[in-house]
Structures are given as C-alpha cells and as structure tokens.
Design a protein around this motif. Structure first.
Motif, short mmCIF file in Angstrom:
data_model
loop_
_atom_site.label_atom_id
_atom_site.label_comp_id
_atom_site.label_asym_id
_atom_site.label_seq_id
_atom_site.Cartn_x
_atom_site.Cartn_y
_atom_site.Cartn_z
N TYR A 113 69.62 42.73 -6.27
CA TYR A 113 68.85 43.06 -5.07
C TYR A 113 67.35 42.83 -5.26
O TYR A 113 66.67 42.29 -4.38
N ALA A 114 66.80 43.25 -6.41
CA ALA A 114 65.35 43.20 -6.59
C ALA A 114 64.77 41.80 -6.39
O ALA A 114 63.74 41.64 -5.72
N PRO A 115 65.39 40.73 -6.93
CA PRO A 115 64.84 39.38 -6.67
C PRO A 115 64.97 38.93 -5.22
O PRO A 115 64.36 37.93 -4.84
N LEU A 116 65.75 39.64 -4.42
CA LEU A 116 65.83 39.30 -3.00
C LEU A 116 64.56 39.70 -2.26
O LEU A 116 64.27 39.16 -1.19
N VAL A 117 63.80 40.67 -2.82
CA VAL A 117 62.62 41.18 -2.12
C VAL A 117 61.32 40.91 -2.87
O VAL A 117 60.24 41.30 -2.41
N ALA A 118 61.41 40.26 -4.04
CA ALA A 118 60.20 39.95 -4.82
C ALA A 118 60.46 38.71 -5.67
O ALA A 118 61.60 38.40 -6.02
N GLY A 119 59.39 38.00 -6.00
CA GLY A 119 59.51 36.86 -6.89
C GLY A 119 59.84 35.57 -6.15
O GLY A 119 59.95 35.54 -4.92
N PRO A 120 60.05 34.50 -6.90
CA PRO A 120 60.23 33.18 -6.29
C PRO A 120 61.55 33.01 -5.54
O PRO A 120 61.66 32.08 -4.73
N GLN A 121 62.55 33.86 -5.82
CA GLN A 121 63.83 33.77 -5.12
C GLN A 121 63.91 34.73 -3.93
O GLN A 121 65.00 34.98 -3.40
N ARG A 122 62.79 35.21 -3.52
CA ARG A 122 62.75 36.20 -2.44
C ARG A 122 63.24 35.60 -1.13
O ARG A 122 62.84 34.51 -0.74
N ILE A 123 64.11 36.36 -0.44
CA ILE A 123 64.55 35.95 0.90
C ILE A 123 64.26 37.03 1.93
O ILE A 123 64.46 36.80 3.13
N GLY A 124 63.81 38.22 1.49
CA GLY A 124 63.73 39.36 2.39
C GLY A 124 62.33 39.84 2.68
O GLY A 124 61.39 39.61 1.91
N ALA A 125 62.21 40.52 3.81
CA ALA A 125 60.97 41.18 4.20
C ALA A 125 61.33 42.37 5.08
O ALA A 125 62.37 42.37 5.74
N ASP A 126 60.47 43.36 5.07
CA ASP A 126 60.68 44.55 5.89
C ASP A 126 60.18 44.28 7.30
O ASP A 126 59.05 43.83 7.50
N ALA A 127 61.03 44.56 8.29
CA ALA A 127 60.68 44.27 9.68
C ALA A 127 59.80 45.34 10.30
O ALA A 127 59.35 45.19 11.43
N GLY A 128 59.57 46.43 9.60
CA GLY A 128 58.81 47.50 10.22
C GLY A 128 59.60 48.21 11.29
O GLY A 128 60.77 48.50 11.12
N LEU A 129 58.97 48.43 12.45
CA LEU A 129 59.60 49.25 13.47
C LEU A 129 60.51 48.48 14.41
O LEU A 129 61.39 49.06 15.04
N ASN A 130 60.31 47.16 14.55
CA ASN A 130 61.03 46.45 15.61
C ASN A 130 61.62 45.14 15.10
O ASN A 130 60.99 44.08 15.17
N ILE A 131 62.85 45.21 14.63
CA ILE A 131 63.52 44.01 14.14
C ILE A 131 63.80 43.03 15.28
O ILE A 131 63.84 41.82 15.08
N ALA A 132 63.98 43.53 16.52
CA ALA A 132 64.26 42.64 17.64
C ALA A 132 63.10 41.67 17.87
O ALA A 132 63.32 40.48 18.16
N VAL A 133 61.88 42.14 17.73
CA VAL A 133 60.71 41.28 17.91
C VAL A 133 60.63 40.24 16.81
O VAL A 133 60.32 39.07 17.05
N GLU A 134 60.94 40.66 15.57
CA GLU A 134 60.92 39.73 14.44
C GLU A 134 61.98 38.64 14.60
O GLU A 134 61.74 37.46 14.33
N LEU A 135 63.18 39.04 15.02
CA LEU A 135 64.24 38.05 15.24
C LEU A 135 63.85 37.07 16.33
O LEU A 135 64.08 35.86 16.21
N ASP A 136 63.28 37.58 17.40
CA ASP A 136 62.88 36.71 18.50
C ASP A 136 61.82 35.71 18.05
O ASP A 136 61.88 34.53 18.39
N ALA A 137 60.86 36.18 17.26
CA ALA A 137 59.78 35.31 16.79
C ALA A 137 60.23 34.37 15.67
O ALA A 137 59.56 33.38 15.39
#
Length: 504
Positions: free
Chosen positions: A285-309
C-alpha cells in the motif's frame, strides 16, 4: 440626583415570579411513544415516511432526535453509567460502526444495550403460501398449512424434521451481524451490507489504452494505473492521479486487510497487528501513495468533483457512496451531470485467489437501550424500518444501499441501468458481491489498533518517500511488532479484552 432601584427591582421580581409560575403550571409536552436517536440528517429522510405508517397502524407517536458526531456516544455512555431511566433515555438509537466498540467493554449482562439475540432467533419466520413461491436452495419456511418446507433449489419440499422456518437470524446476511456482536450475542440490528467496488472514469482509462476492469490482481491494477498516468503525463495533463487513496489514514488499508480475511483484533481477542499479512499488505500500500510508483491521492471532501475534473480517476465505492457521487457531481448549464455515462464499476482486485472480491466500508446498526420500557414495540419498529418491503421502497428510492435481507434484492429499483455509469447495472454488481462481504469485527480495542496501524503506515510512507521501497516489508514487520507490544500493554492497562496466551 440619587436613583433608588427599589421599585423597578420589585417589578422585575414580580414579573419573574409570575413567569415562573406560568412555566410550572404549563403542562409538560407528552413524551413520544418511541424516541429514536439518529446521528445523520439522512436518517431522518429515510425513516420518517416508514415510521409515519408504522405509527398510524400502532396508534403511537415517535420522535427522531438528531444527536450528531461523538456527542451521541458520550451522552449514551453517561446515561448508561448513571443507570438512567425515563424520558431522557432513547428507545432506539443508531450506532455507527466506529462508535460501537466503546460500548462493548462490559460483559453482555452489564451493557447498556439490550441483548437482541432472542428477537432475531424467534421473530421474522419466513412464510410461504404455495410450493411455487420464490425461494433459494436451503431456505426453510412455514407454509400456510402450518408445516415446514425447505427449498431444494427448484421447489419447496416438506421437511417434517424441522419445527420452525428461517427467522431473522437465518435470513439476514450473517457477516453483517459480526460488528454488532459481543460474546456471540447480537447487541445491534444491522441496517446495511455496504459491499465495496471501484468506480472509475472509463473514458480516461480507455483513451490511455487501459482496460481497468480486466485487472484481476492488485499488482495488475497498480501497473494499469501507472500506464494510464504515464499516458496522460506525456500529453501534458497534470495532475492526473489514477486512484483516490489515503496517505494519513489507515481506513483503506484496513479495507484491504478485511478483503484478506484479517481483523486487527478478532472476536476472540486475538491481536493480529503484527501478522505477516499486515506487513505484506502495508508494504504494497505505501508505494501506492508515495514514491515513483505512486498512483493515489487524497480527494479531500469531494471525490465527485475530482472524478469529474479527471484529477483523480478512480475511487472505492461502497453502495452508500453512490448517493454522494450522484448528488455532488458537477452539472452543465442544462443541469446534466457532466460525467454522466463516463463512469464504470468493477469488483476489487485480489492479492491472491483466497481473497474476497470485495470488502466493506462503514455500517450502522440500531440498538435498544436496556432501559427501554417497551422493547417489543421497539423491535417491531426495527423490523418495519429495515426488514420490510415498505422500507425497501423508501430507502432504495433515496439511494443505492442494499438491505441486509436477500429476499428484498428482487426490488425493481435494484435492477435498472444507471445513466451515470453508462447504463451499467451497478446494483446487480453489489448484489453479486453481497454474499462475499468479509466479516468485520469491532471490539473495545479496535480503535486503538487502528491508531497503531495509522502510525506504522505513516512510517512506511515516509520511508518510501525518502529511501524507496527496498527492504520495506521487513521494516514494516519490525514496526508492527513493536506497535503490537505497545498495543498489548495499553489493552492490559485499560482492561479492554481478556489476555491471550502466547502473545508477543
């Protein structure tokens, strides 16, 4: 010129006395027959039309009192500790899964909640009128002729060896009792299942040449997400992260552990924080959120807005989250959701073949305080609110949350294409996963274990960020062993669970 306050003061005292007398003589508003505490305004929208009908039929009144956040748990604990009775104690109360462990410290006989096991074992007997009535293999029901029949997968067959049809305990998805149980006793009535899927922007992945739904394992999923990110980065599109993942919370890591059949603290008190499976999953899990193999980010309060954008292109979606995606999705000038038709849903990838293709996130039960003057009426309200066709009509018209009762899954609203997902029948996917939802256990020590895991996750993420992932799993194992030793000391000091033989 001197001022004498005597006369004005006298007038004020007379007025105060009169108003006090009026208050004392005014009749106290009668207490509702059922007082139900809820912790979210959404509960009011769901429950009001159901309880209106129940109250009319029973000739009673009810109140829905919103007690939000931690205040609900704090007030309940205060009432239970003082052994309060009377109108200040609710008859029914909704408890969120992360709150319930705090009430499990006393033995069952000393808990503030009523043991509901007898109700679930004797109420809700399944009934049929003809042998052609709908059924599933293994279901048992009482026929109108008084005899018990068992379904063989094709039709109902008489079974003279049985004296009773299936009751609520048999009919409700068994895994959903687990969070609300103490020493094998059911202390809360499950309201939901919350199977977990992944929702993703199919258009953005496919433009990058990635068929995300074809990923059967988590490593395949990570590689597919990296390929998608590289495609869009080459086109100059930044930021565009493949997946919503939490760096500073262990919630999603814990969902992966549940998928693998692991609770940090099991129902029998075993502490599994230092289980090698935890270290292995954390090191993934940890390399999914940090480092060169990162694929993740925290959407904060509104994932719908992030998905739309398109700044985040996929997220975990338990059934309750579809409501928020739908209602918070940005719209165009005509009121049309801009990402309508662009979303798709898939089951969770697995680490190995023994993992479930789903997990569970969130959950709510309804409990009856021991001081409730009419628990039979309170349980009848539970049956109406969560296990009846009328409840399914209301709740499914408002959202996508599956009822925990499989015979309600034939509801027409669960078998329609969803325009947001390009017509995909997403509720049918939830139904296909519901029987495979892993058993989640909550204990008085679970919250401490989650805190400990969060701290170790932070160490793992920082190590990946500064030193890469070489030797990460071994480092995670050492940190987890130390964290578990500390957790055991804290549990022993607080006397949360019985000590286990062979602990580290």
């Amino acid at each position: 010129m001197s001022f004498t306050p005597g006369r004005p003061l006298l007038v004020l005292l007379v007025l105060a006395g009169l108003s006090g007398a009026l208050v004392a003589l005014s009749p106290t508003p009668p207490r509702a027959t059922l007082n139900y505490w809820i912790f979210a305004e959404a509960h009011r929208h769901e429950l009001t039309p159901i309880l209106d009908g129940f109250a009319r039929e029973r000739g009673i009144t009810y109140d829905l009192d919103l007690v939000a956040g931690n205040a609900l748990g704090t007030r309940l604990e205060s009432l239970f500790m003082s052994q309060a009775r009377g109108p200040q104690v609710p008859d029914l109360v909704n408890i969120e899964v992360h709150q319930v462990g705090r009430f499990f410290r006393p033995p069952v006989a000393g808990m503030g909640f009523l043991d509901l096991t007898p109700y679930f074992e004797t109420r809700g007997e399944r009934r049929i009128s003809t042998i052609s009535d709908r059924g599933r293999a293994g279901w048992a029901a009482r026929h109108d002729d008084g005899h018990i029949y068992v379904h063989d997968g094709t039709t109902w067959q008489p079974d003279p060896a049985r004296s009773r049809g299936d009751t609520w305990k048999d009919r409700i998805i068994s895994a959903r009792f687990a969070p609300w149980m103490k020493d094998g006793r059911i202390m809360g009535a499950p309201q939901d299942i919350h199977p977990m899927t992944i929702t993703y922007r199919d258009d953005l992945f496919r433009e990058a040449g990635v068929d995300l739904a074809a990923c059967a394992t988590w490593p395949q999923f990570q590689r597919a997400c990296l390929a998608m990110q590289e495609f869009w980065q080459a086109k100059g599109v930044r930021p565009r992260h493949a997946m919503e993942l939490f760096e500073s919370s262990c919630d999603l890591l814990q969902l992966m552990l549940l998928q693998r059949g692991l609770n940090l603290v099991e129902a029998d008190g075993r502490i599994r924080l230092a289980d090698p499976l935890v270290a292995e999953t954390l090191a993934f899990y940890a390399p999914l959120v940090a480092g060169p193999q990162r694929i993740g980010a925290d959407a904060g309060l509104n994932i719908a807005v992030e998905l739309d954008a398109g700044t985040i292109c996929a997220c975990f979606t338990p059934d309750w989250r579809i409501f928020y995606l739908r209602h918070h999705a940005p719209t165009d000038g005509a009121g049309q959701r801009k990402m309508e038709g662009r979303l798709r849903m898939m089951p969770l990838p697995r680490f190995d073949q023994h993992d479930a293709p789903t997990s569970t996130w969130g959950g709510t039960c309804v409990a009856i305080p021991r001081a409730c003057p009419d628990p039979d009426l309170a349980f009848a309200a539970i049956e109406r609110c969560f296990y009846s066709p009328q409840a399914a009509d209301v709740r499914l018209s408002l959202g996508n949350m599956l009822p925990p009762l499989p015979e309600l899954w034939d509801h027409p609203l669960l078998h329609q294409g969803d325009p947001l997902y390009g017509g995909q029948h997403i509720n049918e996917m939830f139904i296909s996963l519901a029987d495979q939802v892993p058993m989640r256990v909550m204990t008085p020590a679970t919250s401490l274990a989650m805190e400990a895991l969060t701290q170790v996750q932070a160490k793992a993420v920082e190590r990946v960020r500064t030193r890469g992932d070489a030797g990460l799993q071994e480092a995670c194992q050492e940190w987890l062993r130390a964290a578990e030793r500390d957790l055991r000391r804290r549990i022993a000091r607080l006397d949360l669970i019985a000590p286990q033989v062979g602990g580290r």
